[in-house]
Design an enzyme around this catalytic site. Structure first.
Site, PDB file in Angstrom:
ATOM      1  N   ASP A  17     -51.364  42.180 -25.324  1.00 41.16           N
ATOM      2  CA  ASP A  17     -51.848  42.210 -23.940  1.00 41.16           C
ATOM      3  C   ASP A  17     -50.635  41.985 -23.042  1.00 41.16           C
ATOM      4  O   ASP A  17     -49.546  41.669 -23.529  1.00 41.16           O
ATOM      5  CB  ASP A  17     -52.974  41.192 -23.696  1.00 41.16           C
ATOM      6  CG  ASP A  17     -52.572  39.751 -23.963  1.00 41.16           C
ATOM      7  OD1 ASP A  17     -51.509  39.519 -24.577  1.00 41.16           O
ATOM      8  OD2 ASP A  17     -53.314  38.842 -23.561  1.00 41.16           O
ATOM      9  N   TYR A  50     -47.689  40.643 -20.485  1.00 41.20           N
ATOM     10  CA  TYR A  50     -47.030  39.349 -20.268  1.00 41.20           C
ATOM     11  C   TYR A  50     -47.803  38.597 -19.188  1.00 41.20           C
ATOM     12  O   TYR A  50     -48.269  39.189 -18.213  1.00 41.20           O
ATOM     13  CB  TYR A  50     -45.589  39.553 -19.817  1.00 41.20           C
ATOM     14  CG  TYR A  50     -44.691  40.196 -20.856  1.00 41.20           C
ATOM     15  CD1 TYR A  50     -44.445  39.564 -22.076  1.00 41.20           C
ATOM     16  CD2 TYR A  50     -44.060  41.413 -20.608  1.00 41.20           C
ATOM     17  CE1 TYR A  50     -43.602  40.138 -23.025  1.00 41.20           C
ATOM     18  CE2 TYR A  50     -43.216  41.992 -21.555  1.00 41.20           C
ATOM     19  CZ  TYR A  50     -42.990  41.353 -22.755  1.00 41.20           C
ATOM     20  OH  TYR A  50     -42.159  41.918 -23.693  1.00 41.20           O
ATOM     21  N   PHE A  67     -44.486  45.610 -23.998  1.00 38.34           N
ATOM     22  CA  PHE A  67     -43.169  45.007 -24.252  1.00 38.34           C
ATOM     23  C   PHE A  67     -42.180  45.140 -23.095  1.00 38.34           C
ATOM     24  O   PHE A  67     -41.102  44.547 -23.126  1.00 38.34           O
ATOM     25  CB  PHE A  67     -42.529  45.568 -25.548  1.00 38.34           C
ATOM     26  CG  PHE A  67     -43.329  45.253 -26.773  1.00 38.34           C
ATOM     27  CD1 PHE A  67     -43.310  43.983 -27.329  1.00 38.34           C
ATOM     28  CD2 PHE A  67     -44.143  46.219 -27.352  1.00 38.34           C
ATOM     29  CE1 PHE A  67     -44.066  43.685 -28.460  1.00 38.34           C
ATOM     30  CE2 PHE A  67     -44.909  45.924 -28.475  1.00 38.34           C
ATOM     31  CZ  PHE A  67     -44.870  44.658 -29.028  1.00 38.34           C
TER      32      PHE A  67
END
Length: 221
Positions: free
Chosen positions: A62, A64, A75
């Site tokens: 999910d 940040y 990412f």
């Protein structure tokens, strides 16, 4: 909603009563709490990588959950934001695998524009509460995306890092495609098999074996 071929492909999900109710609930949360990414970036992965152009899928968990980090690509973080540990490890593996020096920021937009769908399994999160939107309804959409990509006749590489991403493997049954699985790049598991897994060269070797153009993994270009 997206502005490319995903709109028509995902119409069946957008118009389903269950997903619609869930999505309205998420929009309501944006008015009451701090939710990431910003609303305009929720579908960034799909906007930047059309169905037609998708050649690789990297599944994240999910977004940040820290201030200013999430920008709709798994990412990836916006320029100017400190590079998270998982992404630092991805950069280390990229350099070890292909000799590509790490980028000075954590923006992976160039991968997205080169056919790499950076898809989180869950597309929103409440500030400082990881996995707070897991199991609420985003999986209806993201499971469907994987199932639809599985139907592509052109080869697709699915890169599944960690147990959360590996759950999607059951939807990938088409022998034309290639699955690369390893532990998650987070500091907790990177040394348990992520480092040395060579996902980038494996992807390009697969495409070259099919006489297809490799992915340009160099983010500095």
């Amino acid at each position: 909603m997206i502005g490319n071929d995903w709109d028509e492909i995902l119409k069946v999900v957008w118009e389903s009563p269950g997903f619609n109710k869930f999505y309205q609930g998420i929009m309501e949360e944006y008015t009451q709490k701090t939710i990431f990414p910003p609303k305009d970036y929720i579908f960034n992965a799909l906007k930047l990588t059309s169905f037609k152009d998708t050649r690789v899928v990297i599944v994240g968990q999910d977004p940040y959950h820290g201030m200013g980090e999430a920008m709709g690509l798994s990412f990836s973080v916006n320029k100017g934001i400190k590079i998270p540990p998982s992404l630092q490890n991805i950069y280390k593996e990229l350099e070890s695998d292909l000799g590509i020096a790490p980028k000075s920021d954590g923006d992976l937009t160039n991968w997205a524009k080169n056919g790499v769908l950076l898809l989180n399994a869950v597309l929103t999160v409440e500030k400082d509460k990881p996995a707070s939107h897991r199991g609420k309804g985003w999986e209806i959409l993201t499971d469907y995306i994987i199932k639809i990509l599985n139907l592509k006749t052109e080869p697709v590489v699915f890169i599944l890092w960690g147990n959360f991403a590996k759950e999607k493997a059951k939807f990938i049954t088409n022998p034309n495609h290639y699955i690369i699985m390893s532990p998650h790049p987070s500091p907790f598991s990177a040394y348990s098999g992520f480092f040395g897994s060579k996902p980038f060269s494996k992807t390009n070797n697969f495409f070259q074996s099919k006489n297809l153009k490799p992915i340009n993994w160099n983010l500095n270009n």
